[in-house]
Write a protein that holds these residues in place. Structure first.
Motif, mmCIF file in Angstrom:
data_model
loop_
_atom_site.group_PDB
_atom_site.id
_atom_site.type_symbol
_atom_site.label_atom_id
_atom_site.label_comp_id
_atom_site.label_asym_id
_atom_site.label_seq_id
_atom_site.Cartn_x
_atom_site.Cartn_y
_atom_site.Cartn_z
ATOM 1 N N PRO A 29 0.816 -1.206 0.000
ATOM 2 C CA PRO A 29 0.000 0.000 0.000
ATOM 3 C C PRO A 29 0.853 1.260 0.000
ATOM 4 N N ASN A 40 -10.767 6.601 -1.466
ATOM 5 C CA ASN A 40 -11.628 5.627 -0.813
ATOM 6 C C ASN A 40 -12.886 5.487 -1.658
ATOM 7 N N PHE A 130 -9.977 -4.531 -5.309
ATOM 8 C CA PHE A 130 -9.452 -3.499 -4.416
ATOM 9 C C PHE A 130 -8.330 -4.046 -3.529
ATOM 10 N N TYR A 135 -5.968 -1.987 -0.838
ATOM 11 C CA TYR A 135 -7.077 -1.392 -0.084
ATOM 12 C C TYR A 135 -7.477 -2.266 1.106
ATOM 13 N N THR A 137 -10.656 -3.693 2.821
ATOM 14 C CA THR A 137 -11.990 -3.949 2.274
ATOM 15 C C THR A 137 -12.949 -4.391 3.375
ATOM 16 N N SER A 265 -3.404 3.028 3.989
ATOM 17 C CA SER A 265 -4.086 2.443 2.842
ATOM 18 C C SER A 265 -5.485 3.011 2.701
ATOM 19 N N ALA A 266 -5.932 3.141 1.475
ATOM 20 C CA ALA A 266 -7.309 3.554 1.216
ATOM 21 C C ALA A 266 -8.233 2.384 1.526
ATOM 22 N N PHE A 267 -9.537 2.649 1.568
ATOM 23 C CA PHE A 267 -10.477 1.573 1.874
ATOM 24 C C PHE A 267 -11.616 1.511 0.869
ATOM 25 N N PHE A 268 -12.183 0.309 0.754
ATOM 26 C CA PHE A 268 -13.398 0.061 -0.023
ATOM 27 C C PHE A 268 -14.439 -0.490 0.935
#
Length: 508
Positions: A29, A40, A130, A135, A137, A265-268
């Motif tokens: 990430p 996101n 993702f 990501y 998740t 980290s980005a998220f889904f």
């Protein structure tokens, strides 16, 4: 009735910062500040909400939806969006896999509480997509795609009785992990209920474990004072109260947002609401506030839940780097008697309702809110499908789809933001699928239906009617004038296109 092109409801509450490059598959990430990292993505799926429930989309709506109205005014809405099925389970399959559900083992109807998983073990999902990009998740809410329950005695059936009326669950071992759900489909975290709010078992499952201390059988419940206030009997966990489920799920989603907002980290987040599906159980704050009975009150509560998600993003300072997509899994289960009683058209501008191949069964609100990346209040009339989420997210991440994934998914990202260019053709047709397993196909202004009647619960059709239907949807959005006898060549061509796409196992 004249079809009014209005914006679809899609709650996307966050601005997604555009990344010019995406990391290659398998890289760690990004170690970046929240405002520099990948966007996101929050997908909010309402359950049985009609296009006409949102007041920004239907000026005659008897329901106030200020949050969704704001998203329509400040985001991109789609006036010709459709779920890939007219009922719950198959639509959810399509959303997560980018594939029409009739290609799976489920050819009609929906799953019930103890059915085995529907998504195939080797089937790529949008969560896998993702996750490969680093990501975090999460799946929170209504699952309704089947689960694996352990047996107390492996030599006995898991349950006894009709699937819609289970009589004996003594062989279900609720103390063991419940597998085959979100974790198996690429979600790092999950907090779900197995099916709808009216289908047992009634449990909260967090990361494959039941949260309640005890499970006991309870009879069905019905409040005769209002239609839609009932649920089937069955096993209920000690911490499960029907009237509190929606708020519990949204609170958990807010906790996930809060815990991941400052992560590297980005998220889904896939948030599948239980409302406004039956039982209609609005909290006291919303009772009697709409002009459409308990259903309308529950829609208002749903709107308020969307607001809480949006505000959570804003409080964490990530709203400018989050894309929220709001849609419904199918049309509303709004009867002709409901329309007459309340003068409210939940499936505004269409015929039929949930379950039907007629447009009322699958035409849905769809809105994308992405600050600084979209034109405020933009309206798009292109045909789009819930399966298109997969390819849309793939383009957002810079991922190339393989031939064996998302076979019925076309990216709508260029329709959302001018920052993205179309690399492949936009979809030119869409297959419709009713609860009884009947099909329809739309191409341009023409729609062909391969059966009599609605293909669902509204109408079985009259005996002396033609065996199929053909409509000019642009001129006849209510599907009242069957033109199949006047245009047999068009019907034959669409029938052939339908059969080809079914046989090819892909439409992309």
């Amino acid at each position: 009735m004249k079809l009014i092109h209005q914006r679809l409801i899609s709650v996307c509450l966050t601005g997604v910062a555009f990344c010019t490059t995406a990391p290659s598959e398998g890289k760690a990430p990004d170690k970046k500040k929240p405002d520099e990292r990948k966007p996101n993505v929050i997908y909010i799926l309402a359950d049985d909400m009609g296009y006409g429930d949102i007041s920004a989309l239907n000026p005659q709506s008897k329901i106030k939806t200020p949050t969704l109205d704001s998203l329509v005014r400040n985001g991109v809405s789609f006036t010709n969006a459709h779920s890939n099925s007219a009922v719950s389970t198959p639509t959810r399959y399509g959303i997560l896999t980018g594939r029409y559900c009739f290609r799976s083992r489920l050819k009609a109807g929906v799953l019930v509480g103890y059915d085995r998983p529907l998504i195939e073990e080797d089937r790529p999902t949008v969560a896998n997509l993702f996750k490969r990009r680093g990501y975090h998740t999460a799946c929170i809410g209504k699952w309704h795609l089947g689960l694996n329950y352990e047996k107390v005695n492996s030599n006995r059936p898991l349950t006894e009785g009709d699937p819609w009326g289970i009589l004996n669950t003594s062989n279900v071992d609720y103390s063991k992990p419940i597998t085959g759900g979100p974790k198996a489909c690429g979600f790092d975290y999950s907090y779900i209920i197995p099916s709808s709010l009216d289908i047992a078992p009634y449990l909260f499952i967090r990361d494959e474990k039941i949260t309640g201390e005890k499970v006991s059988a309870q009879p069905s419940w019905s409040d005769k004072s209002s239609r839609g206030r009932w649920y089937r009997g069955g096993d209920v966990a000690s911490d499960f109260k029907h009237s509190e489920v929606l708020e519990n799920l949204v609170n958990d989603a807010k906790s996930f947002i809060n815990n991941n907002a400052k992560s590297d980290s980005a998220f889904f987040l896939y948030l599948a609401l239980t409302s406004p599906h039956t039982p209609w159980l609005p909290s006291e704050k919303f009772l009697g506030k709409s002009g459409a009975g308990a259903y309308g009150d529950f829609v208002m509560m749903t709107d308020a839940m969307v607001k809480e998600i949006a505000e959570a993003c804003k409080k964490q300072g990530i709203d400018d780097n989050t894309m929220i997509i709001f849609a419904s899994d199918n049309g509303s289960h709004w009867l002709p008697s409901d329309i007459q009683q309340y003068q409210h058209e939940s499936n505004h501008g269409t015929s039929g309702m949930k379950g039907d191949v007629w447009d009322g069964g699958h035409r849905i609100p769809l809105i994308v809110y992405w600050p600084n990346s979209t034109k405020k209040g933009a309206s798009v009339d292109k045909i789009v499908c819930t399966t298109d989420l997969f390819a849309t997210c793939a383009q957002l991440l810079g991922s190339k789809l393989s031939d064996n994934e998302a076979e019925d998914s076309f990216s709508i990202l260029p329709l959302i933001s001018s920052k993205f260019q179309r690399k492949e053709p936009h979809r030119t047709s869409i297959i419709h699928h009713g609860v009884n397993g009947d099909f329809g196909i739309r191409e341009g202004k023409w729609k062909y239906i391969d059966c009599k009647g609605s293909g669902g619960w509204s109408s079985k059709g009259v005996d002396n009617a033609p065996e199929a239907q053909l409509y000019n949807i642009e001129a006849d959005p209510l599907e009242k004038n069957n033109l199949i006898l006047q245009h047999p060549k068009i019907a034959k061509r669409l029938k052939a296109l339908l059969e080809k796409q079914k046989a090819d196992n892909k439409s992309r």
